[in-house]
Write a protein that holds these residues in place. Structure first.
Motif, short mmCIF file in Angstrom:
data_model
loop_
_atom_site.label_atom_id
_atom_site.label_comp_id
_atom_site.label_asym_id
_atom_site.label_seq_id
_atom_site.Cartn_x
_atom_site.Cartn_y
_atom_site.Cartn_z
N ALA A 171 -11.76 43.10 2.40
CA ALA A 171 -11.34 44.37 1.82
C ALA A 171 -10.69 45.23 2.89
N ASP A 172 -9.96 46.24 2.43
CA ASP A 172 -9.34 47.17 3.37
C ASP A 172 -10.35 48.24 3.78
N SER A 173 -9.87 49.23 4.54
CA SER A 173 -10.77 50.22 5.14
C SER A 173 -11.49 51.08 4.10
N TRP A 174 -10.94 51.19 2.89
CA TRP A 174 -11.57 52.01 1.86
C TRP A 174 -12.99 51.51 1.55
N PHE A 175 -13.22 50.20 1.69
CA PHE A 175 -14.50 49.60 1.32
C PHE A 175 -15.35 49.23 2.54
N SER A 176 -14.95 49.69 3.73
CA SER A 176 -15.64 49.27 4.96
C SER A 176 -16.77 50.22 5.35
N SER A 177 -17.47 50.76 4.37
CA SER A 177 -18.55 51.70 4.65
C SER A 177 -19.74 51.01 5.30
N ILE A 192 -15.06 40.54 6.26
CA ILE A 192 -14.01 40.93 7.20
C ILE A 192 -13.34 42.15 6.59
N PHE A 193 -13.51 43.29 7.27
CA PHE A 193 -12.99 44.55 6.78
C PHE A 193 -11.97 45.12 7.76
#
Length: 362
Positions: A171-177, A192-193
């Motif tokens: 996923a992209d950074s939006w989902f890298s919480s 892998i974010f």
């Protein structure tokens, strides 16, 4: 008995304009009425469970342990449709502004056991925003009761419950919480974010951390380094990727994983699969008429979106037997339709020529 939903999903593949109940009825020479199609749109089940029942056999045929779940959302622009709980305003990162449309979060499955990869959605959520009164401003605003990160974790649970084989979540950074990283790690899966450059991290002893933005760390390009992210209590492998953009500028991307054994090539080869979800968004909009329905109610709009997704899955199935990608299949359908139209036009011209000859003779 005619399966009207199945007919409708076929209709979405052959149509090049607006997809309406009347349009399908006309193609079927009124064998199926406009009212029957409208009733189907109002009654058809259109959730992730129904999607899984449709896609399960195909996934089981191609799934593999090293497959990926790819998470991304997309906006189907609907600027001229009346606003409701799903057709409303969302922030479009591509355009950098709010746009009116339907926001769809998808779990996209990528697996490759042969020459052709299987790339299909296995779960989805249509983001609903309900009207709420803001206490301070006293203005009515729309807000979703659940975040996209919460929906992502729910969709991961659905994939695990359905015993889908996979190892990685991309996923992209939006989902890298932080919460997503912890959740995935506890599920014994790898992620892998993409990370934003201002994410705080440190190299070395976490208990003596000197937290810095990751773009300030002493990182060598393309060399994975073990780091700690602030508020994430598990070791992370971080890589700085430097590349040239199409306009000649230099781009930098930071990727993070909980798999501490990845090489630079592993990062490249696994994360590049995330691009396939962008191709899905393009195909479902251009090849299966996602945005071309004039439906007005939330129920019929959701059914049309679901039908468009199922229509995409049909194209993915045909890909294995025809060895043609979705756009080539759509082009083939269009060319054959145009050929049939030309033949019909020739008949009309002959009929008209005969008519003119009769008129002159009279």
């Amino acid at each position: 008995m005619i399966n009207i939903f199945d007919l409708y999903t076929d209709y979405l593949q052959v149509s090049t304009g607006l997809t309406t109940a009347t349009g399908l009825s006309n193609i079927m020479d009124n064998a199926v009425s406009h009212d029957q199609i409208t009733r189907m749109l109002n009654k058809q089940t259109n959730d992730s469970k129904a999607l899984w029942l449709n896609i399960k056999a195909l996934v089981r045929q191609h799934e593999s342990d090293d497959a990926c779940l790819i998470f991304d959302d997309s906006i189907a622009h609907k600027p001229h449709t009346d606003e409701n709980d799903i057709v409303c305003w969302h922030y479009d990162h591509a355009q950098g502004r709010n746009v009116k449309g339907v926001n769809i979060l998808t779990t996209f499955y990528y697996t490759q056991e042969s020459d052709q990869p299987l790339r299909v959605p296995i779960a989805f959520d249509i983001i609903a925003k309900y009207e709420q009164s803001d206490i301070q401003s006293k203005k009515v605003q729309r807000k979703s009761p659940v975040t996209k990160n919460e929906l992502m974790r729910s969709q991961i649970n659905i994939a695990i419950k359905n015993v889908v084989k996979f190892s990685y979540i991309l996923a992209d950074s939006w989902f890298s919480s932080n919460e997503n990283m912890k959740f995935i790690h506890e599920k014994k899966k790898y992620f892998i974010f993409d990370l934003k450059s201002n994410r705080l991290a440190t190299i070395g002893d976490r208990n003596k951390a000197n937290w810095q933005n990751i773009n300030e760390l002493d990182l060598q390009p393309w060399t994975p380094v073990r780091v700690w992210l602030k508020d994430v209590k598990l070791a992370i492998l971080l890589i700085k990727q430097v590349f040239k953009n199409k306009d000649g500028s230099t781009g930098v991307r930071y990727l993070a994983s909980n798999n501490l054994n990845l090489t630079s090539d592993d990062f490249i080869n696994i994360y590049k699969k995330r691009w396939s979800v962008e191709e899905y968004h393009k195909s479902v909009k251009q090849n299966t008429c996602l945005t071309k329905s004039p439906t007005r109610t939330v129920k019929t709009q959701c059914t049309h979106i679901f039908a468009s997704i199922i229509s995409y899955i049909k194209l993915e199935r045909y890909k294995f037997s025809t060895m043609l990608n979705h756009f080539a299949l759509k082009s083939k359908l269009y060319i054959n339709a145009a050929k049939a139209a030309f033949k019909e036009l020739e008949q009309i011209k002959l009929q008209h020529s005969h008519y003119e000859n009769l008129m002159r003779a009279a």
